[in-house]
Scaffold this motif. Structure first.
Motif, PDB file in Angstrom:
ATOM      1  N   MET A 139      46.398  34.157  43.323  1.00  0.00           N
ATOM      2  CA  MET A 139      46.908  35.507  43.044  1.00  0.00           C
ATOM      3  C   MET A 139      46.159  36.535  43.882  1.00  0.00           C
ATOM      4  SD  MET A 139      47.188  37.397  39.362  1.00  0.00           S
ATOM      5  CE  MET A 139      45.590  38.159  39.295  1.00  0.00           C
ATOM      6  N   ASN A 140      46.853  37.493  44.455  1.00  0.00           N
ATOM      7  CA  ASN A 140      46.208  38.529  45.256  1.00  0.00           C
ATOM      8  C   ASN A 140      45.492  39.514  44.337  1.00  0.00           C
ATOM      9  OD1 ASN A 140      45.551  40.684  46.941  1.00  0.00           O
ATOM     10  ND2 ASN A 140      47.300  40.246  48.268  1.00  0.00           N
ATOM     11  N   GLN A 141      44.171  39.650  44.547  1.00  0.00           N
ATOM     12  CA  GLN A 141      43.373  40.521  43.686  1.00  0.00           C
ATOM     13  C   GLN A 141      43.202  41.920  44.247  1.00  0.00           C
ATOM     14  OE1 GLN A 141      39.645  38.467  43.100  1.00  0.00           O
ATOM     15  NE2 GLN A 141      40.666  36.522  42.827  1.00  0.00           N
ATOM     16  N   THR A 142      43.719  42.195  45.443  1.00  0.00           N
ATOM     17  CA  THR A 142      43.429  43.453  46.105  1.00  0.00           C
ATOM     18  C   THR A 142      44.029  44.652  45.386  1.00  0.00           C
ATOM     19  OG1 THR A 142      45.335  43.174  47.538  1.00  0.00           O
ATOM     20  CG2 THR A 142      43.241  42.385  48.380  1.00  0.00           C
ATOM     21  N   ALA A 143      45.152  44.464  44.678  1.00  0.00           N
ATOM     22  CA  ALA A 143      45.804  45.590  44.004  1.00  0.00           C
ATOM     23  C   ALA A 143      44.919  46.166  42.915  1.00  0.00           C
ATOM     24  CB  ALA A 143      47.136  45.134  43.417  1.00  0.00           C
ATOM     25  N   GLU A 144      44.028  45.341  42.354  1.00  0.00           N
ATOM     26  CA  GLU A 144      43.182  45.789  41.270  1.00  0.00           C
ATOM     27  C   GLU A 144      41.843  46.337  41.760  1.00  0.00           C
ATOM     28  OE1 GLU A 144      42.765  42.359  38.845  1.00  0.00           O
ATOM     29  OE2 GLU A 144      44.916  42.111  38.541  1.00  0.00           O
ATOM     30  N   ARG A 145      41.623  46.354  43.041  1.00  0.00           N
ATOM     31  CA  ARG A 145      40.323  46.742  43.573  1.00  0.00           C
ATOM     32  C   ARG A 145      40.347  48.196  44.015  1.00  0.00           C
ATOM     33  NH1 ARG A 145      36.772  43.401  45.510  1.00  0.00           N
ATOM     34  NH2 ARG A 145      36.642  44.413  47.534  1.00  0.00           N
ATOM     35  N   PRO A 146      39.556  49.070  43.364  1.00  0.00           N
ATOM     36  CA  PRO A 146      39.563  50.489  43.734  1.00  0.00           C
ATOM     37  C   PRO A 146      38.893  50.727  45.081  1.00  0.00           C
ATOM     38  CG  PRO A 146      37.827  50.051  42.136  1.00  0.00           C
ATOM     39  CD  PRO A 146      38.615  48.777  42.280  1.00  0.00           C
ATOM     40  N   LYS A 147      39.337  51.765  45.789  1.00  0.00           N
ATOM     41  CA  LYS A 147      38.703  52.146  47.045  1.00  0.00           C
ATOM     42  C   LYS A 147      37.358  52.795  46.756  1.00  0.00           C
ATOM     43  CE  LYS A 147      42.434  51.012  49.433  1.00  0.00           C
ATOM     44  NZ  LYS A 147      43.283  50.578  48.343  1.00  0.00           N
ATOM     45  N   LYS A 148      36.367  52.516  47.592  1.00  0.00           N
ATOM     46  CA  LYS A 148      35.005  52.999  47.366  1.00  0.00           C
ATOM     47  C   LYS A 148      34.432  53.557  48.660  1.00  0.00           C
ATOM     48  CE  LYS A 148      34.417  48.880  45.874  1.00  0.00           C
ATOM     49  NZ  LYS A 148      33.929  47.581  45.380  1.00  0.00           N
ATOM     50  N   SER A 149      33.219  54.108  48.535  1.00  0.00           N
ATOM     51  CA  SER A 149      32.527  54.595  49.728  1.00  0.00           C
ATOM     52  C   SER A 149      31.950  53.412  50.503  1.00  0.00           C
ATOM     53  CB  SER A 149      31.392  55.548  49.329  1.00  0.00           C
ATOM     54  OG  SER A 149      30.341  54.822  48.705  1.00  0.00           O
ATOM     55  N   GLY A 150      31.577  53.672  51.753  1.00  0.00           N
ATOM     56  CA  GLY A 150      30.974  52.626  52.569  1.00  0.00           C
ATOM     57  C   GLY A 150      29.678  52.102  51.964  1.00  0.00           C
ATOM     58  N   GLN A 164      38.684  34.972  51.203  1.00  0.00           N
ATOM     59  CA  GLN A 164      39.435  34.051  50.340  1.00  0.00           C
ATOM     60  C   GLN A 164      39.093  34.282  48.874  1.00  0.00           C
ATOM     61  OE1 GLN A 164      38.758  30.021  51.645  1.00  0.00           O
ATOM     62  NE2 GLN A 164      39.722  30.336  53.622  1.00  0.00           N
ATOM     63  N   HIS A 165      37.808  34.516  48.607  1.00  0.00           N
ATOM     64  CA  HIS A 165      37.372  34.772  47.228  1.00  0.00           C
ATOM     65  C   HIS A 165      37.989  36.063  46.682  1.00  0.00           C
ATOM     66  CE1 HIS A 165      34.745  35.420  43.766  1.00  0.00           C
ATOM     67  NE2 HIS A 165      34.411  36.596  44.267  1.00  0.00           N
ATOM     68  N   LEU A 166      38.050  37.105  47.505  1.00  0.00           N
ATOM     69  CA  LEU A 166      38.536  38.405  47.049  1.00  0.00           C
ATOM     70  C   LEU A 166      40.058  38.460  46.933  1.00  0.00           C
ATOM     71  CD1 LEU A 166      36.196  40.795  49.093  1.00  0.00           C
ATOM     72  CD2 LEU A 166      36.018  40.196  46.665  1.00  0.00           C
ATOM     73  N   THR A 167      40.756  37.716  47.770  1.00  0.00           N
ATOM     74  CA  THR A 167      42.224  37.796  47.791  1.00  0.00           C
ATOM     75  C   THR A 167      42.891  36.610  47.112  1.00  0.00           C
ATOM     76  OG1 THR A 167      42.396  36.661  49.935  1.00  0.00           O
ATOM     77  CG2 THR A 167      42.125  39.055  49.979  1.00  0.00           C
ATOM     78  N   GLY A 168      42.147  35.507  46.964  1.00  0.00           N
ATOM     79  CA  GLY A 168      42.745  34.303  46.400  1.00  0.00           C
ATOM     80  C   GLY A 168      43.675  33.599  47.357  1.00  0.00           C
ATOM     81  N   GLY A 178      30.250  29.433  44.994  1.00  0.00           N
ATOM     82  CA  GLY A 178      31.213  29.079  46.033  1.00  0.00           C
ATOM     83  C   GLY A 178      30.930  29.776  47.352  1.00  0.00           C
ATOM     84  N   LEU A 179      30.159  30.887  47.303  1.00  0.00           N
ATOM     85  CA  LEU A 179      29.793  31.602  48.527  1.00  0.00           C
ATOM     86  C   LEU A 179      28.335  31.367  48.901  1.00  0.00           C
ATOM     87  CD1 LEU A 179      31.513  35.085  47.988  1.00  0.00           C
ATOM     88  CD2 LEU A 179      32.357  33.132  49.302  1.00  0.00           C
ATOM     89  N   ARG A 180      27.526  30.974  47.900  1.00  0.00           N
ATOM     90  CA  ARG A 180      26.082  30.856  48.137  1.00  0.00           C
ATOM     91  C   ARG A 180      25.747  29.887  49.264  1.00  0.00           C
ATOM     92  NH1 ARG A 180      25.510  31.422  42.178  1.00  0.00           N
ATOM     93  NH2 ARG A 180      25.816  29.178  42.003  1.00  0.00           N
ATOM     94  N   SER A 181      26.480  28.787  49.370  1.00  0.00           N
ATOM     95  CA  SER A 181      26.165  27.813  50.420  1.00  0.00           C
ATOM     96  C   SER A 181      26.447  28.376  51.808  1.00  0.00           C
ATOM     97  CB  SER A 181      26.979  26.528  50.209  1.00  0.00           C
ATOM     98  OG  SER A 181      28.367  26.807  50.187  1.00  0.00           O
ATOM     99  N   PHE A 182      27.438  29.259  51.921  1.00  0.00           N
ATOM    100  CA  PHE A 182      27.758  29.854  53.219  1.00  0.00           C
ATOM    101  C   PHE A 182      26.785  30.978  53.563  1.00  0.00           C
ATOM    102  CE2 PHE A 182      31.700  28.026  51.631  1.00  0.00           C
ATOM    103  CZ  PHE A 182      32.088  27.259  52.723  1.00  0.00           C
ATOM    104  N   VAL A 183      26.152  31.562  52.544  1.00  0.00           N
ATOM    105  CA  VAL A 183      25.100  32.548  52.764  1.00  0.00           C
ATOM    106  C   VAL A 183      23.816  31.856  53.203  1.00  0.00           C
ATOM    107  CG1 VAL A 183      23.607  34.245  51.617  1.00  0.00           C
ATOM    108  CG2 VAL A 183      26.056  34.214  51.123  1.00  0.00           C
TER     109      VAL A 183
END
Length: 257
Positions: free
Chosen positions: A1-12, A113-117, A27-32
């Motif tokens: 499911m696309n999660q971007t619609a629920e994500r508010p715009k923020k400052s840099g 991928q994590h943010l958008t699904g 799921g991201l820690r290994s790539f970090v």
């Protein structure tokens, strides 16, 4: 499911701070971990070697100085170490970005991928290896963009009055802009957005770009924290890409907000 619609715009700044949460995500820690360990090992090795060379140099200087000037060692050591850290931080960050570029792009991909699904379908590890020349070519474009402008900014420091007043401000603003370019480029590049188009998009959202880059620059000056700034900035930049630019480049007729 696309999660971007629920994500508010923020400052840099907030996008950058998002990175601290994202690097801890399962799921991201290994790539970090991979770029982080490359960062730590290389920086520790370079510092260890450089300090050894400085010690040899100061031993030689001490043997040449008369006894009444031996106090100069206490003055020169801090200056030498400070100069070393400034020079190495510039050289190291440039070299590190080249060495870690493939891993940084992979981290940006996984964060998106994590943010958008949604899977980006960028290919296998073999495809990544085949893409290395293009990835390194992109880093070369950034370096070519950076160097002449950095030299001009550094020359300003030698101009009376300007060097003591405006040059530090100009240097900080330029550094912030370059940090935005450096780290926002990874998600843009994952979608094969040309370098000039990426710069144009960031220029269209100057407020977010500069505040994001300023946060990266400031946190890069904090000892120990600066070791994790790279993965944090990549995660934060990818979060900003998802909210501000992704839809525009899926649908080119939509301008970045």
């Amino acid at each position: 499911m696309n999660q971007t619609a629920e994500r508010p715009k923020k400052s840099g700044v907030n996008y950058f701070l998002d990175g601290f949460s994202l690097i801890k995500t399962k799921g991201l820690r290994s790539f970090v971990f991979i770029p982080l360990m490359i960062n730590l090992v290389l920086f520790a090795s370079v510092i260890y070697f450089a300090i050894g060379q400085l010690e040899q140099m100061f031993n030689w200087i001490s043997s040449q100085l008369p006894d009444y000037l031996s106090w100069l060692n206490f003055l020169l050591w801090p200056l030498a170490v400070l100069t070393l850290l400034v020079v190495l931080s510039f050289l190291f960050s440039s070299v590190m970005n080249w060495l870690a570029a493939p891993f940084n792009g992979l981290l940006a991909e996984k964060v998106e991928q994590h943010l958008t699904g949604k899977d980006l379908n960028t290919g296998t590890t073999v495809d990544l290896v085949k893409d290395l020349p293009r990835i390194l070519g992109r880093e070369w474009k950034k370096l070519k963009y950076y160097l002449p402008r950095a030299i001009i900014c550094l020359i300003l420091f030698w101009i009376p009055f300007i060097g003591q007043t405006f040059a530090p401000i100009i240097w900080f603003m330029f550094s912030a802009w370059m940090m935005a370019i450096q780290y926002c480029d990874y998600p843009f590049d994952n979608h094969k957005v040309p370098f000039d188009d990426m710069k144009f998009a960031l220029n269209q959202t100057k407020g977010s770009s500069f505040s994001f880059g300023a946060a990266v620059t400031l946190f890069s000056m904090i000892p120990i924290v600066n070791f994790i700034v790279m993965p944090v900035a990549i995660c934060g930049a990818t979060s900003m890409w998802v909210d501000k630019y992704r839809e525009a480049y899926k649908h080119p007729e939509i301008a970045p907000e």
